[in-house]
Design an enzyme around this catalytic site. Structure first.
Site, PDB file in Angstrom:
ATOM      1  N   TYR A 112       0.918  -1.238  -0.112  1.00 51.42           N
ATOM      2  CA  TYR A 112      -0.014   0.002  -0.138  1.00 51.42           C
ATOM      3  C   TYR A 112       0.875   1.189   0.108  1.00 51.42           C
ATOM      4  O   TYR A 112       0.763   2.312  -0.840  1.00 51.42           O
ATOM      5  CB  TYR A 112      -0.677  -0.145   1.176  1.00 51.42           C
ATOM      6  CG  TYR A 112      -1.941   1.131   1.436  1.00 51.42           C
ATOM      7  CD1 TYR A 112      -3.018   1.543   0.760  1.00 51.42           C
ATOM      8  CD2 TYR A 112      -1.340   1.967   2.578  1.00 51.42           C
ATOM      9  CE1 TYR A 112      -3.824   2.287   1.212  1.00 51.42           C
ATOM     10  CE2 TYR A 112      -2.092   3.115   3.042  1.00 51.42           C
ATOM     11  CZ  TYR A 112      -3.199   3.486   2.088  1.00 51.42           C
ATOM     12  OH  TYR A 112      -4.111   4.421   2.617  1.00 51.42           O
TER      13      TYR A 112
HETATM   14  N1  LIG Z   1      -9.543   6.364   6.169  1.00 51.93           N
HETATM   15  C1  LIG Z   1      -8.462   7.140   6.255  1.00 51.93           C
HETATM   16  O1  LIG Z   1      -8.279   7.977   7.277  1.00 51.93           O
HETATM   17  C2  LIG Z   1      -7.446   6.999   5.300  1.00 51.93           C
HETATM   18  C3  LIG Z   1      -6.219   7.320   5.601  1.00 51.93           C
HETATM   19  C4  LIG Z   1      -5.330   7.475   4.678  1.00 51.93           C
HETATM   20  C5  LIG Z   1      -5.726   7.398   3.262  1.00 51.93           C
HETATM   21  N2  LIG Z   1      -6.717   7.107   2.797  1.00 51.93           N
HETATM   22  C6  LIG Z   1      -7.152   6.809   1.474  1.00 51.93           C
HETATM   23  O2  LIG Z   1      -8.344   7.190   1.432  1.00 51.93           O
HETATM   24  C7  LIG Z   1      -9.110   6.654   0.257  1.00 51.93           C
HETATM   25  C8  LIG Z   1     -10.323   5.883   0.842  1.00 51.93           C
HETATM   26  O3  LIG Z   1     -10.379   5.344   2.010  1.00 51.93           O
HETATM   27  P1  LIG Z   1     -11.341   4.663   2.876  1.00 51.93           P
HETATM   28  O4  LIG Z   1     -10.824   4.467   4.196  1.00 51.93           O
HETATM   29  O5  LIG Z   1     -12.625   5.426   2.450  1.00 51.93           O
HETATM   30  O6  LIG Z   1     -11.414   3.067   1.955  1.00 51.93           O
HETATM   31  P2  LIG Z   1     -12.407   2.195   1.842  1.00 51.93           P
HETATM   32  O7  LIG Z   1     -11.778   0.816   1.743  1.00 51.93           O
HETATM   33  O8  LIG Z   1     -13.463   2.273   2.879  1.00 51.93           O
HETATM   34  O9  LIG Z   1     -13.065   2.662   0.450  1.00 51.93           O
HETATM   35  C9  LIG Z   1     -12.591   2.447  -0.669  1.00 51.93           C
HETATM   36  C10 LIG Z   1     -13.741   2.305  -1.879  1.00 51.93           C
HETATM   37  O10 LIG Z   1     -12.987   1.972  -3.117  1.00 51.93           O
HETATM   38  C11 LIG Z   1     -13.910   1.092  -3.638  1.00 51.93           C
HETATM   39  N3  LIG Z   1     -13.037   0.230  -4.611  1.00 51.93           N
HETATM   40  C12 LIG Z   1     -12.353  -0.604  -3.998  1.00 51.93           C
HETATM   41  N4  LIG Z   1     -11.693  -1.375  -5.145  1.00 51.93           N
HETATM   42  C13 LIG Z   1     -12.544  -0.856  -6.182  1.00 51.93           C
HETATM   43  C14 LIG Z   1     -12.210  -1.174  -7.846  1.00 51.93           C
HETATM   44  N5  LIG Z   1     -11.605  -2.123  -8.310  1.00 51.93           N
HETATM   45  N6  LIG Z   1     -12.874  -0.491  -8.392  1.00 51.93           N
HETATM   46  C15 LIG Z   1     -13.801   0.546  -8.032  1.00 51.93           C
HETATM   47  N7  LIG Z   1     -13.951   0.887  -6.713  1.00 51.93           N
HETATM   48  C16 LIG Z   1     -13.079   0.166  -5.919  1.00 51.93           C
HETATM   49  C17 LIG Z   1     -14.704   0.199  -2.539  1.00 51.93           C
HETATM   50  O11 LIG Z   1     -15.962  -0.517  -3.031  1.00 51.93           O
HETATM   51  C18 LIG Z   1     -14.929   1.495  -1.448  1.00 51.93           C
HETATM   52  O12 LIG Z   1     -16.173   1.857  -1.574  1.00 51.93           O
HETATM   53  C19 LIG Z   1      -8.061   5.484  -0.133  1.00 51.93           C
HETATM   54  O13 LIG Z   1      -7.245   5.851  -1.144  1.00 51.93           O
HETATM   55  C20 LIG Z   1      -7.139   5.408   1.359  1.00 51.93           C
HETATM   56  O14 LIG Z   1      -6.030   4.915   0.875  1.00 51.93           O
HETATM   57  C21 LIG Z   1      -7.934   6.798   3.960  1.00 51.93           C
END
Ligand SMILES: NC(=O)c1ccc[n+]([C@@H]2O[C@H](COP(=O)([O-])OP(=O)(O)OC[C@H]3O[C@@H](n4cnc5c(N)ncnc54)[C@H](O)[C@@H]3O)[C@@H](O)[C@H]2O)c1
Length: 252
Positions: free
Chosen positions: A155
């Site tokens: 990641y």
């Molecule tokens: N939650 C946090 O605090 C946090 C921290 C650092 C980075 N991020 C980044 O923020 C972004 C969202 O994070 P999150 O926590 O909401 O993640 P999450 O896993 O809850 O959501 C990801 C979404 O992407 C969709 N997805 C996954 N594979 C897919 C595919 N092949 N095609 C289309 N859609 C697809 C999933 O269905 C989901 O709705 C990511 O890039 C993550 O790395 C989040």
């Protein structure tokens, strides 16, 4: 009146989590929003929520690992709304708690294809529209990349690639008036909750040193940062990353 009235946005992975918060914040500012997700039920749910707010929304089922599906998704946004002004590459799947030496080919495939590769697919497909007068790209990085969190090697490598592609696209696309930035959020979502439920010791680890002692919110914190970068006040900001993490430098 919102700062994004008449703008057309695509948010990937907006069927839940951070993406739903970003989509909602953009819609509240007047943008029409395409919600792209492999989870079509989640995408439809988000779209219904935006429509209830009075916004225009379109749910699109798409596996962003496939460039042909990405091209089709962008085409359907153009068909429905007439263009693309704002692209938020939010979706990124991956497995955590994997020792570096145990990273599998499948781990790499999943995280790189949903992360940096899908970001490039969308940027490439949206470019002809982004360059038509108003273009903003916001990619998703992570604090876990900047202060490496163990067990997240694939990641973090993928997020490093997103950092690089953000900077080079900003450099090349400045000539077209397109800005390309990133946010690195640390906000509570269902996925984050699941991670910390499985790894309770990590919550204490990542909360240490946090300057602002509250949990981040997908819409009010990450979403509003995206609204700023997508809006008229950020036209001279490109190639940079905004950390939305309460000053933790971590991912929670
Ligand atoms: N939650 C946090 O605090 C946090 C921290 C650092 C980075 N991020 C980044 O923020 C972004 C969202 O994070 P999150 O926590 O909401 O993640 P999450 O896993 O809850 O959501 C990801 C979404 O992407 C969709 N997805 C996954 N594979 C897919 C595919 N092949 N095609 C289309 N859609 C697809 C999933 O269905 C989901 O709705 C990511 O890039 C993550 O790395 C989040």
């Amino acid at each position: 009146m919102g700062t994004l009235d008449s703008r057309i946005a695509i948010v990937t992975g907006a069927g839940g989590g951070v993406g739903r918060g970003i989509a909602t914040a953009l819609a509240r500012e007047g943008a029409s929003v395409a919600i792209v997700d492999i989870n079509f039920e989640g995408a439809k749910e988000t779209a219904a929520q935006l429509v209830a707010l009075g916004a225009e929304a379109l749910a699109i089922e798409c596996d962003i690992r496939e460039s042909s599906q990405v091209d089709a998704a962008v085409a359907s946004v153009v068909e429905r709304f007439g263009g693309v002004n704002i692209l938020v590459n939010n979706a990124n799947a991956g497995r955590s708690q994997v020792p570096f030496e145990e990273i599998t080919d499948d781990d790499l495939e999943l995280t790189f294809r949903t992360g940096p590769m899908a970001s490039i697919y969308f940027m490439r497909a949206a470019f002809p529209y982004l360059k038509q007068g108003y273009g903003r790209v916001i990619n998703l990085r992570s604090g876990a990349e900047m202060i490496p969190l163990s067990g997240m090697g694939a990641y973090i490598a993928g997020k490093g690639a997103i950092a690089g592609l953000t900077r080079i696209a900003a450099r090349e696309w400045g000539a077209y008036g397109i800005t390309v930035n990133a946010i690195a959020p640390a906000v509570m979502t269902e996925a984050a909750k699941r991670y910390f439920d499985a790894n309770p010791h990590k919550l204490a680890e990542v909360s240490q040193g946090k300057a602002i002692a509250r949990t981040g919110d997908a819409e009010a914190d990450a979403g509003r940062a995206v609204v700023f970068l997508a809006g008229p006040d950020a036209s001279y900001i490109t190639g940079t990353t905004v950390s939305v993490d309460g000053g933790s430098g971590f991912f929670m």
